[in-house]
Design a protein around this motif. Structure first.
Motif, PDB file in Angstrom:
ATOM      1  N   VAL A 106      22.399 -69.043  -8.883  1.00 18.35           N
ATOM      2  CA  VAL A 106      21.611 -70.261  -9.043  1.00 18.35           C
ATOM      3  C   VAL A 106      22.536 -71.441  -9.295  1.00 18.35           C
ATOM      4  O   VAL A 106      23.570 -71.305  -9.958  1.00 18.35           O
ATOM      5  CB  VAL A 106      20.586 -70.115 -10.192  1.00 18.35           C
ATOM      6  CG1 VAL A 106      21.261 -69.832 -11.514  1.00 18.35           C
ATOM      7  CG2 VAL A 106      19.718 -71.351 -10.314  1.00 18.35           C
ATOM      8  N   ILE A 158      21.803 -72.908 -21.189  1.00 23.52           N
ATOM      9  CA  ILE A 158      20.902 -72.902 -20.039  1.00 23.52           C
ATOM     10  C   ILE A 158      19.780 -71.908 -20.325  1.00 23.52           C
ATOM     11  O   ILE A 158      19.977 -70.691 -20.220  1.00 23.52           O
ATOM     12  CB  ILE A 158      21.659 -72.515 -18.758  1.00 23.52           C
ATOM     13  CG1 ILE A 158      22.822 -73.488 -18.531  1.00 23.52           C
ATOM     14  CG2 ILE A 158      20.725 -72.504 -17.557  1.00 23.52           C
ATOM     15  CD1 ILE A 158      23.903 -72.958 -17.626  1.00 23.52           C
ATOM     16  N   LEU A 176      16.134 -79.918 -16.758  1.00 25.60           N
ATOM     17  CA  LEU A 176      16.838 -78.927 -15.952  1.00 25.60           C
ATOM     18  C   LEU A 176      16.183 -78.824 -14.579  1.00 25.60           C
ATOM     19  O   LEU A 176      14.970 -78.612 -14.485  1.00 25.60           O
ATOM     20  CB  LEU A 176      16.829 -77.560 -16.650  1.00 25.60           C
ATOM     21  CG  LEU A 176      17.723 -76.467 -16.070  1.00 25.60           C
ATOM     22  CD1 LEU A 176      18.130 -75.464 -17.157  1.00 25.60           C
ATOM     23  CD2 LEU A 176      17.059 -75.714 -14.925  1.00 25.60           C
ATOM     24  N   ARG A 177      16.972 -78.985 -13.536  1.00 28.62           N
ATOM     25  CA  ARG A 177      16.481 -78.894 -12.165  1.00 28.62           C
ATOM     26  C   ARG A 177      17.271 -77.828 -11.420  1.00 28.62           C
ATOM     27  O   ARG A 177      18.490 -77.747 -11.544  1.00 28.62           O
ATOM     28  CB  ARG A 177      16.617 -80.237 -11.441  1.00 28.62           C
ATOM     29  CG  ARG A 177      15.869 -81.378 -12.127  1.00 28.62           C
ATOM     30  CD  ARG A 177      16.177 -82.715 -11.485  1.00 28.62           C
ATOM     31  NE  ARG A 177      15.598 -83.813 -12.245  1.00 28.62           N
ATOM     32  CZ  ARG A 177      15.854 -85.101 -12.011  1.00 28.62           C
ATOM     33  NH1 ARG A 177      16.675 -85.434 -11.023  1.00 28.62           N
ATOM     34  NH2 ARG A 177      15.296 -86.040 -12.759  1.00 28.62           N
ATOM     35  N   ILE A 178      16.564 -77.036 -10.634  1.00 35.48           N
ATOM     36  CA  ILE A 178      17.208 -75.991  -9.846  1.00 35.48           C
ATOM     37  C   ILE A 178      17.448 -76.506  -8.432  1.00 35.48           C
ATOM     38  O   ILE A 178      16.514 -76.894  -7.735  1.00 35.48           O
ATOM     39  CB  ILE A 178      16.353 -74.716  -9.818  1.00 35.48           C
ATOM     40  CG1 ILE A 178      16.280 -74.119 -11.223  1.00 35.48           C
ATOM     41  CG2 ILE A 178      16.936 -73.690  -8.840  1.00 35.48           C
ATOM     42  CD1 ILE A 178      15.402 -72.885 -11.313  1.00 35.48           C
ATOM     43  N   GLU A 179      18.725 -76.520  -8.021  1.00 35.76           N
ATOM     44  CA  GLU A 179      19.070 -76.904  -6.652  1.00 35.76           C
ATOM     45  C   GLU A 179      18.832 -75.744  -5.692  1.00 35.76           C
ATOM     46  O   GLU A 179      18.303 -75.921  -4.593  1.00 35.76           O
ATOM     47  CB  GLU A 179      20.536 -77.339  -6.556  1.00 35.76           C
ATOM     48  CG  GLU A 179      20.835 -78.704  -7.110  1.00 35.76           C
ATOM     49  CD  GLU A 179      22.248 -79.130  -6.782  1.00 35.76           C
ATOM     50  OE1 GLU A 179      22.850 -78.578  -5.828  1.00 35.76           O
ATOM     51  OE2 GLU A 179      22.771 -80.033  -7.473  1.00 35.76           O
ATOM     52  N   ILE A 200      22.216 -75.288 -10.811  1.00 37.62           N
ATOM     53  CA  ILE A 200      21.287 -76.142 -11.557  1.00 37.62           C
ATOM     54  C   ILE A 200      21.914 -77.497 -11.858  1.00 37.62           C
ATOM     55  O   ILE A 200      23.136 -77.645 -11.868  1.00 37.62           O
ATOM     56  CB  ILE A 200      20.847 -75.495 -12.881  1.00 37.62           C
ATOM     57  CG1 ILE A 200      22.037 -75.403 -13.846  1.00 37.62           C
ATOM     58  CG2 ILE A 200      20.202 -74.149 -12.660  1.00 37.62           C
ATOM     59  CD1 ILE A 200      21.644 -75.137 -15.274  1.00 37.62           C
ATOM     60  N   GLN A 231      21.767 -79.904 -15.038  1.00 42.32           N
ATOM     61  CA  GLN A 231      21.379 -79.858 -16.446  1.00 42.32           C
ATOM     62  C   GLN A 231      21.344 -81.281 -17.005  1.00 42.32           C
ATOM     63  O   GLN A 231      22.363 -81.948 -17.096  1.00 42.32           O
ATOM     64  CB  GLN A 231      22.380 -78.996 -17.213  1.00 42.32           C
ATOM     65  CG  GLN A 231      22.228 -78.994 -18.730  1.00 42.32           C
ATOM     66  CD  GLN A 231      20.980 -78.330 -19.220  1.00 42.32           C
ATOM     67  OE1 GLN A 231      19.907 -78.919 -19.142  1.00 42.32           O
ATOM     68  NE2 GLN A 231      21.104 -77.109 -19.724  1.00 42.32           N
ATOM     69  N   GLU A 244      12.714 -74.579 -15.576  1.00 44.64           N
ATOM     70  CA  GLU A 244      12.801 -75.930 -15.037  1.00 44.64           C
ATOM     71  C   GLU A 244      11.968 -76.894 -15.883  1.00 44.64           C
ATOM     72  O   GLU A 244      10.984 -76.521 -16.507  1.00 44.64           O
ATOM     73  CB  GLU A 244      12.312 -75.958 -13.590  1.00 44.64           C
ATOM     74  CG  GLU A 244      13.170 -75.142 -12.644  1.00 44.64           C
ATOM     75  CD  GLU A 244      12.591 -75.087 -11.251  1.00 44.64           C
ATOM     76  OE1 GLU A 244      12.936 -75.979 -10.441  1.00 44.64           O
ATOM     77  OE2 GLU A 244      11.792 -74.172 -10.976  1.00 44.64           O
ATOM     78  N   ARG A 264      15.491 -66.596 -13.582  1.00 39.02           N
ATOM     79  CA  ARG A 264      15.392 -67.973 -13.095  1.00 39.02           C
ATOM     80  C   ARG A 264      15.289 -68.935 -14.276  1.00 39.02           C
ATOM     81  O   ARG A 264      14.370 -68.822 -15.097  1.00 39.02           O
ATOM     82  CB  ARG A 264      14.161 -68.121 -12.191  1.00 39.02           C
ATOM     83  CG  ARG A 264      14.032 -69.490 -11.527  1.00 39.02           C
ATOM     84  CD  ARG A 264      12.779 -69.572 -10.681  1.00 39.02           C
ATOM     85  NE  ARG A 264      12.609 -70.901 -10.123  1.00 39.02           N
ATOM     86  CZ  ARG A 264      13.043 -71.281  -8.922  1.00 39.02           C
ATOM     87  NH1 ARG A 264      13.674 -70.402  -8.155  1.00 39.02           N
ATOM     88  NH2 ARG A 264      12.862 -72.509  -8.493  1.00 39.02           N
ATOM     89  N   ARG A 271      26.348 -80.025 -13.538  1.00 38.04           N
ATOM     90  CA  ARG A 271      25.933 -79.033 -12.537  1.00 38.04           C
ATOM     91  C   ARG A 271      26.634 -77.720 -12.848  1.00 38.04           C
ATOM     92  O   ARG A 271      27.835 -77.695 -13.112  1.00 38.04           O
ATOM     93  CB  ARG A 271      26.277 -79.487 -11.116  1.00 38.04           C
ATOM     94  CG  ARG A 271      25.501 -80.697 -10.645  1.00 38.04           C
ATOM     95  CD  ARG A 271      25.960 -81.156  -9.262  1.00 38.04           C
ATOM     96  NE  ARG A 271      25.470 -80.275  -8.196  1.00 38.04           N
ATOM     97  CZ  ARG A 271      26.254 -79.524  -7.424  1.00 38.04           C
ATOM     98  NH1 ARG A 271      27.558 -79.503  -7.602  1.00 38.04           N
ATOM     99  NH2 ARG A 271      25.722 -78.784  -6.466  1.00 38.04           N
TER     100      ARG A 271
END
Length: 292
Positions: free
Chosen positions: A88, A257, A44-47, A90, A92, A40, A37, A12
């Motif tokens: 942001v 990233i 990779l996810r964006i919280e 993320i 990872q 994704e 941004r 994270r």
């Protein structure tokens, strides 16, 4: 098929990116394009993502032809300062770098993409001009000679490592990207210069490559805890787009990233835009990337 498998790692990160434009006089801001941004996907996810802009702006989001998330900021009042801040968090999930499968026909170099891939990848295989091709072919000859048996991944890794070992990394504040010829002549360059050199060399090998801009978590670098960064990706049948970072001489891993990709190295600055007025401008940027 060749399967590289070393397990999955999740990290994270919190990324704070602050940009300040200060003008000597009041100006009218034109539309600004923001590439802030992260991209994704399965890895990779964006919280959470928060974008703050001063002065107030109307934001429109869209995905461009490369599937990058682009925010367009439109302003309604004059100002002497433009502030853009993104924050942001993320997750990872970038697989341990060697966790991918290469199709049998592409394990060893040289190989030819299949017909369908050749059509789709054609924009990423455009060769540099003849002078640059000759220069790079001679440079590649020092790394790999035609007829030598080599795995495709090994050759790409060797190219990245050669740039890392033989050229000097320098931070360049001025905009733009050096040509491959300039970088080899100077013997130095920034991450974006090294990425372009790697891309052009890969294209001379007949492979597809594209430019990536994003962030790098660099905890061992005493001067900074994070930074904007650039590297390259190569399309490997079965494995897809795989990242190589000639600035560190290695394959891209969980500390990288990605934010935006492009077939052209000059197409993906984090912020681009214009203003009307006779004022001069001063730019200040701060980037912080930390594990959380």
């Amino acid at each position: 098929m060749r399967n590289f498998h070393f397990g999955v790692i999740m990290k994270r990160y919190k990324i704070i990116h602050r940009t300040y434009y200060n003008y000597t006089e009041t100006v009218t801001l034109g539309a600004h394009h923001l590439l802030l941004r992260p991209r994704e996907g399965h890895d990779l996810r964006i919280e959470s993502f928060v974008l703050k802009i001063t002065p107030d702006a109307k934001i429109y989001w869209h995905r461009d032809v490369e599937d990058n998330s682009v925010a367009i900021a439109n302003f309604t009042r004059p100002t002497q300062q433009l502030t853009v801040e993104s924050e942001v968090i993320i997750q990872q999930y970038n697989e341990s770098p060697l966790d991918f499968i290469v199709e049998d026909y592409a394990i060893n170099y040289p190989f030819a993409y299949n017909e369908g891939d050749q059509f789709s990848l054609s924009p990423y295989r455009v060769l540099p001009d003849q002078k640059t091709r000759e220069l790079l072919n001679n440079w590649i000859f020092q790394v790999w000679k035609s007829g030598e048996q080599v795995q495709t991944y090994t050759l790409l890794q060797r190219l990245a490592a050669t740039i890392y070992k033989t050229l000097v990394y320098k931070v360049r504040e001025e905009p733009g990207v050096q040509s491959a010829e300039e970088t080899l002549s100077l013997g130095s360059g920034s991450c974006r210069d090294f990425a372009l050199l790697f891309m052009e060399a890969v294209k001379c090998l007949g492979l597809a490559s594209r430019f990536v801009s994003g962030y790098l978590h660099a905890p061992l670098m005493s001067s900074q805890v994070g930074s904007t960064h650039a590297w390259a990706e190569v399309y490997l049948p079965g494995g897809g787009w795989k990242g190589f970072d000639p600035t560190i001489g290695d394959i891209v891993g969980t500390d990288h990233i990605p934010v935006a990709v492009s077939r052209l190295a000059v197409s993906v600055p984090p912020i681009s835009g214009s203003y009307a007025g006779s004022a001069e401008s001063k730019l200040d940027v701060g980037v912080w990337v930390s594990e959380c």
